[in-house]
Design a protein around this motif. Structure first.
Motif, PDB file in Angstrom:
ATOM      1  N   LYS A 277       0.650  -0.954  -0.086  1.00 32.14           N
ATOM      2  CA  LYS A 277      -0.049  -0.242   0.306  1.00 32.14           C
ATOM      3  C   LYS A 277       0.887   1.400   0.341  1.00 32.14           C
ATOM      4  O   LYS A 277       0.525   2.177  -0.944  1.00 32.14           O
ATOM      5  CB  LYS A 277      -0.934  -0.234   1.369  1.00 32.14           C
ATOM      6  N   LYS A 278       2.272   1.236   0.627  1.00 31.45           N
ATOM      7  CA  LYS A 278       2.875   1.978   0.758  1.00 31.45           C
ATOM      8  C   LYS A 278       3.773   2.730  -0.477  1.00 31.45           C
ATOM      9  O   LYS A 278       3.406   4.392  -0.780  1.00 31.45           O
ATOM     10  CB  LYS A 278       3.909   1.804   1.603  1.00 31.45           C
ATOM     11  N   ALA A 279       3.322   1.761  -1.897  1.00 29.30           N
ATOM     12  CA  ALA A 279       4.832   2.232  -2.839  1.00 29.30           C
ATOM     13  C   ALA A 279       3.213   2.578  -3.645  1.00 29.30           C
ATOM     14  O   ALA A 279       3.270   3.149  -4.377  1.00 29.30           O
ATOM     15  CB  ALA A 279       4.554   0.862  -3.027  1.00 29.30           C
ATOM     16  N   ALA A 280       2.029   2.019  -3.543  1.00 31.48           N
ATOM     17  CA  ALA A 280       1.278   2.087  -4.233  1.00 31.48           C
ATOM     18  C   ALA A 280       0.455   4.151  -4.421  1.00 31.48           C
ATOM     19  O   ALA A 280       0.451   4.522  -4.695  1.00 31.48           O
ATOM     20  CB  ALA A 280      -0.444   1.176  -3.881  1.00 31.48           C
ATOM     21  N   TYR A 281       0.384   4.338  -2.537  1.00 28.64           N
ATOM     22  CA  TYR A 281       0.191   5.837  -2.386  1.00 28.64           C
ATOM     23  C   TYR A 281       1.053   6.778  -2.913  1.00 28.64           C
ATOM     24  O   TYR A 281       1.202   7.774  -3.029  1.00 28.64           O
ATOM     25  CB  TYR A 281       0.126   6.042  -1.052  1.00 28.64           C
ATOM     26  N   ALA A 282       2.455   6.378  -3.100  1.00 30.18           N
ATOM     27  CA  ALA A 282       3.561   6.601  -3.747  1.00 30.18           C
ATOM     28  C   ALA A 282       3.869   7.343  -4.929  1.00 30.18           C
ATOM     29  O   ALA A 282       3.550   7.893  -5.618  1.00 30.18           O
ATOM     30  CB  ALA A 282       5.225   6.322  -3.317  1.00 30.18           C
ATOM     31  N   PHE A 283       2.650   5.552  -5.989  1.00 31.39           N
ATOM     32  CA  PHE A 283       2.937   6.622  -6.732  1.00 31.39           C
ATOM     33  C   PHE A 283       1.615   7.278  -7.328  1.00 31.39           C
ATOM     34  O   PHE A 283       1.785   8.183  -8.344  1.00 31.39           O
ATOM     35  CB  PHE A 283       2.837   5.118  -7.805  1.00 31.39           C
ATOM     36  N   ILE A 284       0.343   6.863  -7.040  1.00 38.13           N
ATOM     37  CA  ILE A 284      -0.137   8.320  -6.923  1.00 38.13           C
ATOM     38  C   ILE A 284      -0.018   9.863  -6.593  1.00 38.13           C
ATOM     39  O   ILE A 284      -0.136  10.021  -7.643  1.00 38.13           O
ATOM     40  CB  ILE A 284      -0.972   7.666  -5.842  1.00 38.13           C
ATOM     41  N   ASN A 285       0.752   9.169  -6.237  1.00 43.14           N
ATOM     42  CA  ASN A 285       1.181  11.043  -5.521  1.00 43.14           C
ATOM     43  C   ASN A 285       2.900  11.419  -6.636  1.00 43.14           C
ATOM     44  O   ASN A 285       2.933  12.849  -6.949  1.00 43.14           O
ATOM     45  CB  ASN A 285       1.908  10.982  -4.490  1.00 43.14           C
ATOM     46  N   PHE A 286       2.876  10.523  -6.789  1.00 41.64           N
ATOM     47  CA  PHE A 286       4.182  10.532  -7.973  1.00 41.64           C
ATOM     48  C   PHE A 286       3.486  11.334  -8.765  1.00 41.64           C
ATOM     49  O   PHE A 286       3.576  12.248  -9.904  1.00 41.64           O
ATOM     50  CB  PHE A 286       4.905   9.188  -8.524  1.00 41.64           C
ATOM     51  N   LEU A 287       1.988  10.826 -10.012  1.00 41.47           N
ATOM     52  CA  LEU A 287       1.543  11.221 -10.728  1.00 41.47           C
ATOM     53  C   LEU A 287       1.002  12.323 -11.053  1.00 41.47           C
ATOM     54  O   LEU A 287       0.524  12.974 -11.755  1.00 41.47           O
ATOM     55  CB  LEU A 287       0.564   9.570 -11.062  1.00 41.47           C
ATOM     56  N   ALA A 288       0.139  13.319  -9.209  1.00 41.07           N
ATOM     57  CA  ALA A 288      -0.385  14.401  -9.300  1.00 41.07           C
ATOM     58  C   ALA A 288       0.698  15.336  -9.427  1.00 41.07           C
ATOM     59  O   ALA A 288       0.236  16.103  -9.805  1.00 41.07           O
ATOM     60  CB  ALA A 288      -0.926  13.450  -7.688  1.00 41.07           C
ATOM     61  N   ASP A 289       1.493  14.760 -10.030  1.00 41.61           N
ATOM     62  CA  ASP A 289       3.102  16.240  -9.476  1.00 41.61           C
ATOM     63  C   ASP A 289       2.681  16.520 -11.062  1.00 41.61           C
ATOM     64  O   ASP A 289       2.648  16.214 -12.321  1.00 41.61           O
ATOM     65  CB  ASP A 289       4.520  15.879  -9.124  1.00 41.61           C
ATOM     66  N   PRO A 290       2.415  18.093 -11.260  1.00 40.02           N
ATOM     67  CA  PRO A 290       2.035  18.462 -12.293  1.00 40.02           C
ATOM     68  C   PRO A 290       2.364  18.222 -13.396  1.00 40.02           C
ATOM     69  O   PRO A 290       1.938  18.080 -14.922  1.00 40.02           O
ATOM     70  CB  PRO A 290       1.798  19.917 -11.969  1.00 40.02           C
ATOM     71  N   THR A 291       4.029  18.349 -13.145  1.00 40.66           N
ATOM     72  CA  THR A 291       4.833  17.804 -14.571  1.00 40.66           C
ATOM     73  C   THR A 291       5.024  16.391 -15.209  1.00 40.66           C
ATOM     74  O   THR A 291       5.271  16.012 -15.851  1.00 40.66           O
ATOM     75  CB  THR A 291       5.867  17.623 -14.092  1.00 40.66           C
ATOM     76  N   HIS A 292       4.976  15.256 -14.047  1.00 40.83           N
ATOM     77  CA  HIS A 292       4.421  14.619 -13.879  1.00 40.83           C
ATOM     78  C   HIS A 292       3.184  13.858 -14.622  1.00 40.83           C
ATOM     79  O   HIS A 292       3.122  13.288 -16.199  1.00 40.83           O
ATOM     80  CB  HIS A 292       5.057  13.402 -12.967  1.00 40.83           C
ATOM     81  N   ALA A 293       1.967  14.693 -14.671  1.00 33.63           N
ATOM     82  CA  ALA A 293       1.471  13.857 -15.182  1.00 33.63           C
ATOM     83  C   ALA A 293       0.940  15.103 -16.720  1.00 33.63           C
ATOM     84  O   ALA A 293      -0.220  14.599 -17.332  1.00 33.63           O
ATOM     85  CB  ALA A 293      -0.180  15.432 -14.062  1.00 33.63           C
ATOM     86  N   ALA A 294       1.712  16.074 -16.770  1.00 30.31           N
ATOM     87  CA  ALA A 294       1.547  17.060 -18.150  1.00 30.31           C
ATOM     88  C   ALA A 294       2.036  15.905 -18.795  1.00 30.31           C
ATOM     89  O   ALA A 294       2.263  15.495 -20.467  1.00 30.31           O
ATOM     90  CB  ALA A 294       1.777  17.878 -18.069  1.00 30.31           C
TER      91      ALA A 294
END
Length: 360
Positions: A277-294
Motif C-alpha cells: 500500500k505504501k508503494a501504491a500511495y507513492a505512485f499516486i502522489n508521483f503522478l499528481a505532480d503537474p510535471t509528471h501528469a502533463a
C-alpha cells in the motif's frame, strides 16, 4: 561406538535442520523485502509514458511490475479471483461502481495523499464514487467522431445523426464496444445512454441497423492505424485515441457531437488484494505532480484531471473545446453506470445482433 555414532548423527541432524530453518528464514526475509520494494500495477495497454515508470523507480527505489488488460471485465475477473495481488489498478467509471459493490476496493487514506489541490473539483465526486472514497482520476475524456478533411467538411458532422447521411456509405468505422456503440444509438434518439427501458434499447438497435450501410468496419485499437493511413473517412472513437491520430495525420480532426453523449473516467484504485500500500500511495502522489501528469497526458493524448498539468500543455491542446469541453457542454454528457448483470447482458445481446448483421 554405536551410541557415539547415534549422538553424532543426532547432532548432525539438528545442525542440518537448523541450517535449513535459517535458510528458509533468510529466503522469506528476502521475499518480504522484495515485496516491500515492488509495486504491481494493472492498467490498460499503452496507457502511460514508460519513461515515467523508470523515473519513479529511480526516484523511489521501488521496482514496478506492470501488467495490462484490454477490457474492464477482464480486469474485474482477474482481481476478483485474486491470483495476482495488484497494488494499483486503473478501471473505468462504471466498473469502479461494480468493484465497490463487490467489496474489491480499499478506501483511500487521504492522510497518505499529496497534491490533492491539483485535481479539478469539477471532475471529482462523480456518481460512481461519491466523495472519491475509493478512487482518484487518472484520465478522462469523451466519445466522439474523427473525420478526414480530404473527404468530409467541418460542418458535416455536428451531431450523431449526421453519421446516418447516405453520403457516408461504407465510410464509418466503429470502435468495437457494446456500451459505446449502443450509446451512439441511444444518443441519436436523444435517449439516456444508461437507459434500462427496453423500448428505448430496441429503438437504438433499430437505429444502428439503419446505420449499417454506412459502416465500413467494426474494429478495436487498429482503428487508429486505419484512420492515420487514410483508409476510412470517419471513425467513432475516444478523444485520447483521436489525439494520437491527429498527431500523425494533419488531415484528421475530432469533433464532440452536440447533444447527448458519453463522458468517461479512468480512475486509480487500490484493490483489496494490495500487498504494498505504501508503494501504491507513492505512485499516486508521483503522478499528481503537474510535471509528471502533463508528460503523461502528452504521451497518451487523453485529457488530464490535473489543473497544474493542463496549464503546462500546448495551447492548441488545452484550449481545444473538443478535448477540454466547457462546463456547459459537459453537463449534457453522461457517465456510464453499472447496469447490473441482466441489463449488461441485454446491451451485449443487442450489440451482438447488430454486429452479426454487419457480417451478412
Amino acid at each position: 561406538m554405536g551410541v557415539i555414532l547415534a549422538v553424532v548423527g543426532l547432532l548432525f541432524g539438528v545442525k542440518v535442520g537448523l541450517d535449513w530453518q535459517s535458510s528458509q528464514q533468510k529466503s522469506a526475509a528476502r521475499m518480504t523485502k522484495n515485496q516491500d520494494q515492488t509495486l504491481t500495477i494493472f492498467n490498460w495497454g499503452d496507457y502511460i509514458d514508460p519513461t515515467l515508470i523508470h523515473e519513479f523507480e529511480q526516484k523511489t527505489g521501488y521496482h514496478v511490475d506492470y501488467e495490462t488488460f484490454d477490457s474492464n471485465e477482464a480486469m474485474f475477473t482477474k482481481i476478483e479471483q485474486g491470483g495476482t495481488r495488484y497494488d494499483l489498478a486503473i478501471p473505468s467509471d462504471y466498473m469502479i461502481q461494480k468493484m465497490r459493490a463487490a467489496n474489491l476496493l480499499e478506501p483511500l487514506d487521504y492522510h497518505e495523499l499529496k497534491d490533492l489541490q491539483e485535481y479539478d473539483p469539477e471532475l471529482m465526486n462523480q456518481p460512481f464514487d461519491p466523495g472519491n472514497r475509493y478512487s482518484l482520476p487518472y484520465f478522462w475524456g469523451t466519445l466522439g467522431i474523427v473525420y478526414n478533411d480530404q473527404d468530409v467538411a467541418a460542418d458535416e458532422l455536428k451531431t450523431w445523426n449526421d453519421l446516418w447521411n447516405p453520403k457516408w456509405n461504407q465510410s464509418v468505422m466503429l470502435y468495437d464496444s457494446a456500451r459505446d456503440v449502443m450509446g451512439v444509438g441511444l444518443a441519436s434518439n436523444d435517449d439516456d445512454i444508461n437507459s434500462t427501458n427496453m423500448s428505448e434499447l430496441l429503438a437504438a438497435k433499430g437505429r444502428l441497423d439503419a446505420l449499417m450501410p454506412n459502416v465500413k468496419a467494426i474494429v478495436g485499437d487498429e482503428i487508429k492505424m486505419y484512420m492515420v493511413q487514410n483508409e476510412a473517412k470517419i471513425a467513432v472513437d475516444f478523444s485520447g485515441d483521436a489525439q494520437q491520430m491527429l498527431a500523425q495525420n494533419s488531415h484528421l480532426h475530432y469533433v464532440l457531437p452536440q447533444g447527448r453523449g458519453n463522458m468517461w473516467f479512468d480512475n486509480m484504485v487500490i484493490p483489496k488484494t494490495v500487498r504494498n500500500k505504501k508503494a501504491a500511495y507513492a505512485f499516486i502522489n508521483f503522478l499528481a505532480d503537474p510535471t509528471h501528469a502533463a508528460k503523461n497526458a502528452e504521451y497518451t493524448g487523453y485529457s488530464t484531471p490535473n489543473v497544474g498539468a493542463k496549464q503546462l500543455l500546448p495551447a492548441v491542446v488545452k484550449n481545444n473545446p473538443d478535448f477540454y469541453p466547457s462546463q456547459q457542454t459537459l453537463k449534457k454528457l453522461t457517465v456510464y453506470q453499472d447496469l447490473g448483470l441482466d441489463w449488461t447482458t441485454t446491451y451485449n445481446d443487442l450489440y451482438l445482433e447488430f454486429k452479426m448483421n454487419n457480417h451478412r
